[in-house]
Motif scaffolding. Structure first.
Motif, mmCIF file in Angstrom:
data_model
loop_
_atom_site.group_PDB
_atom_site.id
_atom_site.type_symbol
_atom_site.label_atom_id
_atom_site.label_comp_id
_atom_site.label_asym_id
_atom_site.label_seq_id
_atom_site.Cartn_x
_atom_site.Cartn_y
_atom_site.Cartn_z
ATOM 1 N N ALA A 24 52.277 -24.299 6.740
ATOM 2 C CA ALA A 24 51.940 -24.302 5.030
ATOM 3 C C ALA A 24 51.057 -24.528 4.829
ATOM 4 N N SER A 25 50.524 -25.386 5.645
ATOM 5 C CA SER A 25 48.858 -24.901 5.046
ATOM 6 C C SER A 25 48.420 -24.109 5.832
ATOM 7 N N GLN A 26 48.161 -23.041 6.654
ATOM 8 C CA GLN A 26 48.523 -21.770 6.649
ATOM 9 C C GLN A 26 48.647 -20.979 5.974
ATOM 10 N N ALA A 27 49.750 -21.133 5.460
ATOM 11 C CA ALA A 27 50.329 -19.858 4.090
ATOM 12 C C ALA A 27 48.690 -20.465 3.190
ATOM 13 N N THR A 28 49.248 -22.014 2.513
ATOM 14 C CA THR A 28 47.756 -22.022 1.725
ATOM 15 C C THR A 28 46.377 -22.139 1.808
ATOM 16 N N ALA A 29 45.857 -21.332 2.986
ATOM 17 C CA ALA A 29 44.595 -21.101 3.375
ATOM 18 C C ALA A 29 44.720 -19.983 3.580
ATOM 19 N N ARG A 30 45.379 -18.844 3.492
ATOM 20 C CA ARG A 30 45.416 -18.022 3.273
ATOM 21 C C ARG A 30 45.260 -17.449 1.746
ATOM 22 N N THR A 31 46.581 -18.283 1.081
ATOM 23 C CA THR A 31 46.403 -17.874 0.061
ATOM 24 C C THR A 31 45.438 -18.000 -0.861
ATOM 25 N N LEU A 32 44.274 -19.410 -0.124
ATOM 26 C CA LEU A 32 43.073 -20.141 -1.050
ATOM 27 C C LEU A 32 42.231 -18.567 -0.892
ATOM 28 N N GLU A 33 42.265 -17.658 0.320
ATOM 29 C CA GLU A 33 40.955 -16.584 0.801
ATOM 30 C C GLU A 33 41.454 -15.378 -0.008
ATOM 31 N N GLU A 34 42.657 -15.652 -0.110
ATOM 32 C CA GLU A 34 43.215 -14.005 -0.562
ATOM 33 C C GLU A 34 42.797 -14.275 -2.563
ATOM 34 N N THR A 35 42.898 -15.614 -3.042
ATOM 35 C CA THR A 35 42.623 -15.987 -4.313
ATOM 36 C C THR A 35 40.800 -15.690 -4.467
ATOM 37 N N SER A 36 40.361 -16.088 -3.573
ATOM 38 C CA SER A 36 38.887 -16.555 -3.371
ATOM 39 C C SER A 36 37.911 -14.357 -3.702
ATOM 40 N N LEU A 37 38.981 -13.827 -2.441
ATOM 41 C CA LEU A 37 38.681 -12.672 -2.450
ATOM 42 C C LEU A 37 38.642 -11.404 -3.822
ATOM 43 N N LEU A 38 39.797 -11.868 -4.139
ATOM 44 C CA LEU A 38 40.295 -11.537 -5.474
ATOM 45 C C LEU A 38 38.957 -11.749 -6.941
ATOM 46 N N LEU A 39 38.549 -12.878 -6.652
ATOM 47 C CA LEU A 39 38.415 -13.605 -7.748
ATOM 48 C C LEU A 39 36.582 -12.818 -7.516
ATOM 49 N N ARG A 40 35.935 -12.594 -6.327
ATOM 50 C CA ARG A 40 35.158 -12.131 -5.652
ATOM 51 C C ARG A 40 34.710 -10.782 -5.790
ATOM 52 N N HIS A 41 36.222 -9.716 -5.669
ATOM 53 C CA HIS A 41 36.001 -8.373 -6.507
ATOM 54 C C HIS A 41 35.791 -8.308 -7.852
ATOM 55 N N GLU A 42 36.776 -8.839 -8.347
ATOM 56 C CA GLU A 42 36.592 -9.409 -10.197
ATOM 57 C C GLU A 42 35.243 -9.448 -10.472
ATOM 58 N N LYS A 43 34.384 -10.318 -9.971
ATOM 59 C CA LYS A 43 32.771 -10.157 -10.117
ATOM 60 C C LYS A 43 31.861 -9.447 -9.726
ATOM 61 N N TRP A 44 32.767 -8.813 -8.610
ATOM 62 C CA TRP A 44 31.859 -7.468 -8.309
ATOM 63 C C TRP A 44 32.203 -6.270 -9.313
ATOM 64 N N MET A 45 33.271 -6.444 -9.679
ATOM 65 C CA MET A 45 33.841 -5.180 -10.973
ATOM 66 C C MET A 45 32.809 -5.554 -12.079
ATOM 67 N N THR A 46 33.192 -6.461 -12.499
ATOM 68 C CA THR A 46 31.759 -6.815 -13.912
ATOM 69 C C THR A 46 30.418 -6.360 -13.305
ATOM 70 N N ARG A 47 29.798 -6.818 -12.776
ATOM 71 C CA ARG A 47 28.564 -6.443 -12.095
ATOM 72 C C ARG A 47 28.429 -5.242 -11.956
ATOM 73 N N HIS A 48 29.605 -4.305 -11.772
ATOM 74 C CA HIS A 48 28.855 -2.847 -11.408
ATOM 75 C C HIS A 48 30.182 -2.017 -12.682
ATOM 76 N N GLY A 49 30.416 -2.867 -13.347
ATOM 77 C CA GLY A 49 31.469 -1.942 -14.383
ATOM 78 C C GLY A 49 32.693 -1.148 -14.152
ATOM 79 N N ARG A 50 32.759 -1.637 -13.485
ATOM 80 C CA ARG A 50 33.959 -1.124 -12.845
ATOM 81 C C ARG A 50 34.921 -1.235 -13.296
#
Length: 349
Positions: A24-50
């Motif tokens: 469960a801890s590993q799954a939570t870590a993976r979920t948190l990592e995925e969420t972090s990457l999704l947020l990073r992608h969203e910020k990247w999209m905003t910065r580059h107007g994508r």
């Protein structure tokens, strides 16, 4: 016996519980990592107007974004490189898409005959400035963006003509790359071209129009002869630079110089906002092979750590490299980083 059996059951249950908690801890870590990457992608999209046409395309680009981040982070951990990679506007493209969009295949093509390459043997390198930035002399227009048109050759040639025009006339004029893309019969427009043939065309056709009179469209079209009128800049010819770093240094001391580089595109794909000096793979100057790109050398200098570099203007917009520019190392090998010492030329005004 019953007590021991009961104890073993308790132990097994506890171990199972610990295993489930770990999963469960590993799954939570993976979920948190995925969420972090999704947020990073969203910020990247905003910065580059994508933006993407639908959720399927967005999911596809997110996976590519993740894979590119993984490569960037892995690359930055290896070796003692003088630069690091990072995200840029190409981070949601595969390397194959980036090559097809931004680079030309490295195909040998005949080069127009010209006089013997200039070696500058009569010019003492001791007399040139210790460092030089042609922007400080007003001889460099702002960073331009070729978009999805493979016409780096036109941008590198035009930037060199803009530079020598300013040096000779005192006027800095943004000149037309689109005129070359549409009208130069020896080029393939957005499919690639040759800088020296572009210089030959500029001389033979009477010069270049101002960009304001023949604006850049990013696609190849028929030559707009009705637009062609009094050119904003003319040249008397062009000259190749002898394939040596000393000759190239002396040439850049006189004016901005167009140069061709050979690469596989992987490192340029991930080159980002960094103060580091680009040295290719493993600080050897090797950039791979298979593709070709053209840039403009607008100066040179030495870092506070003592590393010599070229100051290079690219044509991929201000959201690549250091606001559209990069520093490429000098003195690494005879051919230069990405072979930059071997294929330089400049217009004669």
């Amino acid at each position: 016996m019953a007590l021991n059996f009961h104890f073993r059951l308790v132990v097994l249950a506890a171990l199972s519980l610990l295993g489930l908690l770990a999963l469960a801890s590993q799954a939570t870590a993976r979920t948190l990592e995925e969420t972090s990457l999704l947020l990073r992608h969203e910020k990247w999209m905003t910065r580059h107007g994508r933006s993407y046409k639908d959720d399927v395309e967005k999911a596809k680009r997110f996976q590519i974004f993740k894979e590119n981040l993984k490569f960037i982070e892995s690359f930055n951990k290896t070796g003692n490189l003088s630069y690091k990679l990072g995200t840029n506007k190409f981070t949601d493209l595969t390397i194959e898409e980036f090559r097809a969009t931004m680079l030309n295949e490295d195909k040998s093509s005949p080069v127009p005959k010209t006089s013997k390459p200039a070696s500058f043997t009569n010019e003492s390198l001791a007399q040139i400035p210790y460092s030089l930035d042609w922007r400080e002399h007003g001889a460099v227009t702002g960073i331009k963006d070729q978009g999805h048109c493979g016409c780096c050759w036109a941008f590198a040639a035009v930037a060199a003509v803009e530079g020598i025009t300013k040096i000779k006339t005192g006027q800095l004029i943004s000149l037309s790359e689109q005129q070359l893309v549409d009208c130069d019969p020896n080029s393939s427009g957005c499919g690639g071209g040759n800088r020296t043939e572009a210089f030959q065309f500029i001389k033979g056709s009477g010069g270049l129009m101002a960009e304001s009179d023949y604006p850049y469209e990013g696609v190849e079209a028929s030559c707009n002869t009705q637009t062609l009128g009094n050119p904003a800049a003319t040249i008397a010819g062009y000259q190749k630079v002898e394939a040596s770093e000393s000759a190239l240094l002396a040439a850049v001391a006189n004016q901005p110089i167009s140069a061709g580089i050979t690469l596989d595109g992987t490192l340029f794909h991930g080159y980002s906002r960094t103060n580091g000096i680009f040295t290719g793979y493993d600080n050897t100057g090797d950039c791979g092979s298979g593709h070709y790109h053209a840039v403009t050398i607008i100066g040179y200098g030495t870092s506070h750590k003592g590393m010599d570099y070229w100051l290079v203007k690219n044509s991929w917009g201000t959201d690549w490299g250091k606001n559209g520019y990069m520093k490429m190392a000098r003195g690494i090998n005879a051919e230069g980083v990405c072979g930059i010492n071997t294929s330089a030329s400049y217009p004669i005004a």
